[in-house]
Design a protein around this motif. Sequence first.
Motif, PDB file in Angstrom:
ATOM      1  N   ARG A  38      21.736 -18.166  -3.746  1.00 37.49           N
ATOM      2  CA  ARG A  38      20.384 -17.744  -3.366  1.00 37.49           C
ATOM      3  C   ARG A  38      20.499 -16.733  -2.227  1.00 37.49           C
ATOM      4  O   ARG A  38      21.370 -16.859  -1.364  1.00 37.49           O
ATOM      5  CB  ARG A  38      19.547 -18.936  -2.896  1.00 37.49           C
ATOM      6  N   GLN A  95       7.401 -18.752   0.907  1.00 32.74           N
ATOM      7  CA  GLN A  95       6.418 -19.684   0.346  1.00 32.74           C
ATOM      8  C   GLN A  95       4.994 -19.164   0.531  1.00 32.74           C
ATOM      9  O   GLN A  95       4.640 -18.707   1.619  1.00 32.74           O
ATOM     10  CB  GLN A  95       6.551 -21.056   1.029  1.00 32.74           C
ATOM     11  N   PRO A  96       4.180 -19.234  -0.518  1.00 29.81           N
ATOM     12  CA  PRO A  96       2.800 -18.738  -0.389  1.00 29.81           C
ATOM     13  C   PRO A  96       1.878 -19.703   0.357  1.00 29.81           C
ATOM     14  O   PRO A  96       0.914 -19.281   0.985  1.00 29.81           O
ATOM     15  CB  PRO A  96       2.345 -18.561  -1.842  1.00 29.81           C
ATOM     16  N   PHE A 140      18.719 -25.690   0.359  1.00 27.50           N
ATOM     17  CA  PHE A 140      17.497 -26.000  -0.365  1.00 27.50           C
ATOM     18  C   PHE A 140      16.981 -24.681  -0.959  1.00 27.50           C
ATOM     19  O   PHE A 140      16.522 -23.803  -0.226  1.00 27.50           O
ATOM     20  CB  PHE A 140      16.486 -26.596   0.612  1.00 27.50           C
ATOM     21  N   PRO A 141      17.088 -24.502  -2.282  1.00 23.03           N
ATOM     22  CA  PRO A 141      16.777 -23.178  -2.873  1.00 23.03           C
ATOM     23  C   PRO A 141      15.435 -22.585  -2.454  1.00 23.03           C
ATOM     24  O   PRO A 141      15.368 -21.380  -2.198  1.00 23.03           O
ATOM     25  CB  PRO A 141      16.838 -23.446  -4.374  1.00 23.03           C
ATOM     26  N   PRO A 142      14.357 -23.356  -2.354  1.00 25.68           N
ATOM     27  CA  PRO A 142      13.074 -22.723  -1.970  1.00 25.68           C
ATOM     28  C   PRO A 142      13.106 -22.061  -0.610  1.00 25.68           C
ATOM     29  O   PRO A 142      12.256 -21.235  -0.301  1.00 25.68           O
ATOM     30  CB  PRO A 142      12.090 -23.899  -1.975  1.00 25.68           C
ATOM     31  N   PHE A 143      14.113 -22.413   0.199  1.00 24.19           N
ATOM     32  CA  PHE A 143      14.238 -21.798   1.520  1.00 24.19           C
ATOM     33  C   PHE A 143      14.381 -20.285   1.397  1.00 24.19           C
ATOM     34  O   PHE A 143      13.976 -19.534   2.272  1.00 24.19           O
ATOM     35  CB  PHE A 143      15.465 -22.401   2.210  1.00 24.19           C
ATOM     36  N   THR A 199       3.334 -24.443   4.623  1.00 24.89           N
ATOM     37  CA  THR A 199       4.738 -24.493   4.222  1.00 24.89           C
ATOM     38  C   THR A 199       5.466 -23.267   4.740  1.00 24.89           C
ATOM     39  O   THR A 199       6.585 -23.353   5.249  1.00 24.89           O
ATOM     40  CB  THR A 199       4.835 -24.523   2.689  1.00 24.89           C
ATOM     41  N   ARG A 228       8.186 -23.327  -3.884  1.00 24.09           N
ATOM     42  CA  ARG A 228       8.759 -22.600  -5.008  1.00 24.09           C
ATOM     43  C   ARG A 228      10.131 -22.025  -4.692  1.00 24.09           C
ATOM     44  O   ARG A 228      10.471 -21.772  -3.553  1.00 24.09           O
ATOM     45  CB  ARG A 228       7.824 -21.477  -5.434  1.00 24.09           C
ATOM     46  N   ASP A 229      10.881 -21.837  -5.767  1.00 21.98           N
ATOM     47  CA  ASP A 229      12.158 -21.159  -5.669  1.00 21.98           C
ATOM     48  C   ASP A 229      12.124 -20.075  -6.726  1.00 21.98           C
ATOM     49  O   ASP A 229      12.244 -20.340  -7.909  1.00 21.98           O
ATOM     50  CB  ASP A 229      13.293 -22.160  -5.938  1.00 21.98           C
ATOM     51  N   THR A 269      12.963 -18.327  -0.865  1.00 25.09           N
ATOM     52  CA  THR A 269      11.768 -17.684  -1.417  1.00 25.09           C
ATOM     53  C   THR A 269      10.649 -17.851  -0.411  1.00 25.09           C
ATOM     54  O   THR A 269      10.410 -18.963   0.053  1.00 25.09           O
ATOM     55  CB  THR A 269      11.355 -18.363  -2.735  1.00 25.09           C
ATOM     56  N   PHE A 286       9.890 -28.902   3.275  1.00 22.21           N
ATOM     57  CA  PHE A 286       9.558 -28.246   4.549  1.00 22.21           C
ATOM     58  C   PHE A 286       8.575 -29.091   5.347  1.00 22.21           C
ATOM     59  O   PHE A 286       8.644 -29.175   6.557  1.00 22.21           O
ATOM     60  CB  PHE A 286       8.945 -26.874   4.299  1.00 22.21           C
ATOM     61  N   LEU A 287       7.628 -29.689   4.587  1.00 22.19           N
ATOM     62  CA  LEU A 287       6.586 -30.435   5.279  1.00 22.19           C
ATOM     63  C   LEU A 287       6.920 -31.914   5.382  1.00 22.19           C
ATOM     64  O   LEU A 287       6.475 -32.587   6.303  1.00 22.19           O
ATOM     65  CB  LEU A 287       5.244 -30.273   4.547  1.00 22.19           C
ATOM     66  N   LYS A 337       6.413 -23.387   8.410  1.00 21.59           N
ATOM     67  CA  LYS A 337       7.587 -24.240   8.620  1.00 21.59           C
ATOM     68  C   LYS A 337       8.855 -23.516   8.198  1.00 21.59           C
ATOM     69  O   LYS A 337       9.884 -23.566   8.877  1.00 21.59           O
ATOM     70  CB  LYS A 337       7.454 -25.523   7.792  1.00 21.59           C
ATOM     71  N   GLN A 338       8.755 -22.836   7.074  1.00 21.99           N
ATOM     72  CA  GLN A 338       9.920 -22.149   6.530  1.00 21.99           C
ATOM     73  C   GLN A 338      10.366 -21.037   7.484  1.00 21.99           C
ATOM     74  O   GLN A 338      11.551 -20.919   7.799  1.00 21.99           O
ATOM     75  CB  GLN A 338       9.559 -21.566   5.161  1.00 21.99           C
ATOM     76  N   ARG A 381      10.123 -33.473   5.163  1.00 25.49           N
ATOM     77  CA  ARG A 381      11.378 -33.910   5.762  1.00 25.49           C
ATOM     78  C   ARG A 381      11.332 -33.756   7.265  1.00 25.49           C
ATOM     79  O   ARG A 381      10.956 -32.712   7.787  1.00 25.49           O
ATOM     80  CB  ARG A 381      12.518 -33.065   5.189  1.00 25.49           C
ATOM     81  N   ASN A 399       8.111 -30.471  -1.590  1.00 25.40           N
ATOM     82  CA  ASN A 399       7.959 -29.670  -0.379  1.00 25.40           C
ATOM     83  C   ASN A 399       8.638 -30.335   0.808  1.00 25.40           C
ATOM     84  O   ASN A 399       7.994 -30.959   1.651  1.00 25.40           O
ATOM     85  CB  ASN A 399       6.483 -29.429  -0.095  1.00 25.40           C
ATOM     86  N   TRP A 439      19.773 -28.345   6.838  1.00 26.11           N
ATOM     87  CA  TRP A 439      19.603 -28.807   5.442  1.00 26.11           C
ATOM     88  C   TRP A 439      18.889 -27.771   4.608  1.00 26.11           C
ATOM     89  O   TRP A 439      19.146 -27.622   3.413  1.00 26.11           O
ATOM     90  CB  TRP A 439      18.847 -30.136   5.408  1.00 26.11           C
ATOM     91  N   GLN A 440      17.996 -26.994   5.223  1.00 18.10           N
ATOM     92  CA  GLN A 440      17.234 -26.011   4.449  1.00 18.10           C
ATOM     93  C   GLN A 440      18.145 -24.997   3.756  1.00 18.10           C
ATOM     94  O   GLN A 440      17.834 -24.478   2.704  1.00 18.10           O
ATOM     95  CB  GLN A 440      16.255 -25.239   5.351  1.00 18.10           C
TER      96      GLN A 440
END
Lengths: 391, 177
Positions: free
Chosen positions: B68, B21-22, B14-17, B26, A372-373, B19, A386-387, B29-30, A389, A384, B10-11
């Motif tokens: 962001r 992550q629940p 990447f906009p979700p970076f 994920t 999510r963003d 936020t 993160f997982l 990793k974040q 790439r 996703n 690259w992250q």
Amino acid sequence: MNRIKYTSPLLLDGESTVVVENNVRIYDGDQKTSFEGGELIITTHRILWGRPGQIARGQTCLSMALNLIIFIEEESPSTFSFTRSRKIVLHLSEINDTSNGPQPYSMFNFIKLSFREGFTKNITSILHDLLQDRPWEPKIQQPPVENKPQQPLIKPRMGIVGIERSIQEKQKATDASINMAFQDLDKLMDMAKDMVRLSRMISTKIKEKQGDITEDETIRFKSYLLSLGIDDPVTRDSYKSDNQYYQSLAKQICDFLLSHIEEMGGMMAMSDVFCWVNRSRSLELLSPEDILNACKLMQALDLPLKLFEFSSGVKVLQLSSLDSSTVAEATAQLVDEKGSLSSEELSKSLGISLTLAKERLLTAEKFGKCCRDDAIEGLRFYPNLFLTREE
Amino acid sequence: MPEVDIEWPWQYNFPPFFTLQPHPETRSKQVAAWKSLILEYCEKNKIYVIDVRESSQGPLFYNSTINRKLEQSVILSILSELQKTDNSAPVDKLNNRWEIYWHTLEEWASMIYDYVLGQGIQNSVLTLHELVQGEDTAEEMFFGMNQEVLLKVLRLLEKDRKCEVILEDDVQGVKFF
């Protein structure tokens, strides 16, 4: 005028004189009659008219029962009349027996009383009061008049007042019967409380003694309870009992919605289900509870649809072939294609409701297919990376 | 603070970076990506101390191109993740200022001691200034080290009886053994 009878001026049982006026003429409708200059006595029961001195001597006079009067009005004096004369119009109800009167036939439904010298008292309001109080009423039987004992009973149920009264009485009766009915219900409710308590007690006993009685017996007993209309808390969620109604309802809903749900990507929110089903039924509407109960049975009946509850509590009807992981997979694929998706965009592109779109994205996220963003612009979902790439 | 351009991962774009992550996998990793980014960024820019309130506006936690920003609470949780691996430590009680150790204190300690041995300057006294700002150490990794961090490193060595820190009013020096 044909309502007027010859009678004795003697007062009847319970009758009393209310007002006496002199120099009164009676009109039959608009036509003058020869009955003029007489004495008019209004009693609680009748209007009496006699030539001066006649009534005092107890000679036969004219009389008319008050209950015949429907409506009273005072005729407004004409502009050119300078007399003190005042006229009262009495509208009368029909009468069958016209014998024994001074004039057996009349084309008018009203008579007039002309007071040549005005009233000493306000006759109109006195008559109004009398009509309202109906002092002649307590006697159910018309006071017997001695010289015409054969007169049939005149029911005081005539004319507009009569109709109104009968409506009122009907209402009273309905009211009473409704009250009675609810009294019965109260009793029933009291009984039902006992019944429910009893059934709870028994079902807890069944739970305690599991093993002592066979499974068959337990189920049979629970179905008895259900058929009595008592929800057994134990079976409430499972609906094991073979409730024919819900079963056939489940099948019906399934038949009807299957094609729609397939078109909509395999899912429909329960609120939509409720709308679709009830719109198609038009009049025989179903309650949300019934629909929900029917949907709960679908999975057990091996129908092509099933009820599914998202972790957020949102309930949907979805294709049985669909499970969360395939939903997640399909949603993730869409997100991949578009690069990123918000619930609004997904709901538009699939033609599904917003809640449903959000649920689908959250499911995909739960399976690690999306991330999510959460920015000021709103919540968006991305593939996703993160997982997936590689570093 | 002179900013050196680093090669953003690259992250970072990447906009979700930005936020938290629940989804647990994920998220791990974040967070790992953030940790390595923070260490790399601080190392390249020689940043020894991060102030959470200020830095949330800086390029590290705020990508102006995609607009962001990482929330302060998330920054804090990542910094405390770093603390678990001895790569950071809060300086004040409010957890606003954090020292960042892209080399752990122990790594720094052995690095400095190795340098001292290599130069053969045991038993002589060096000022702290000489040690991290002097011409002789300009090529060393620990050149330009923040004084508080340096003191923490030297205290570690002191525990091992490898040096003694001398903290007079006018002279701040260290003697290695």
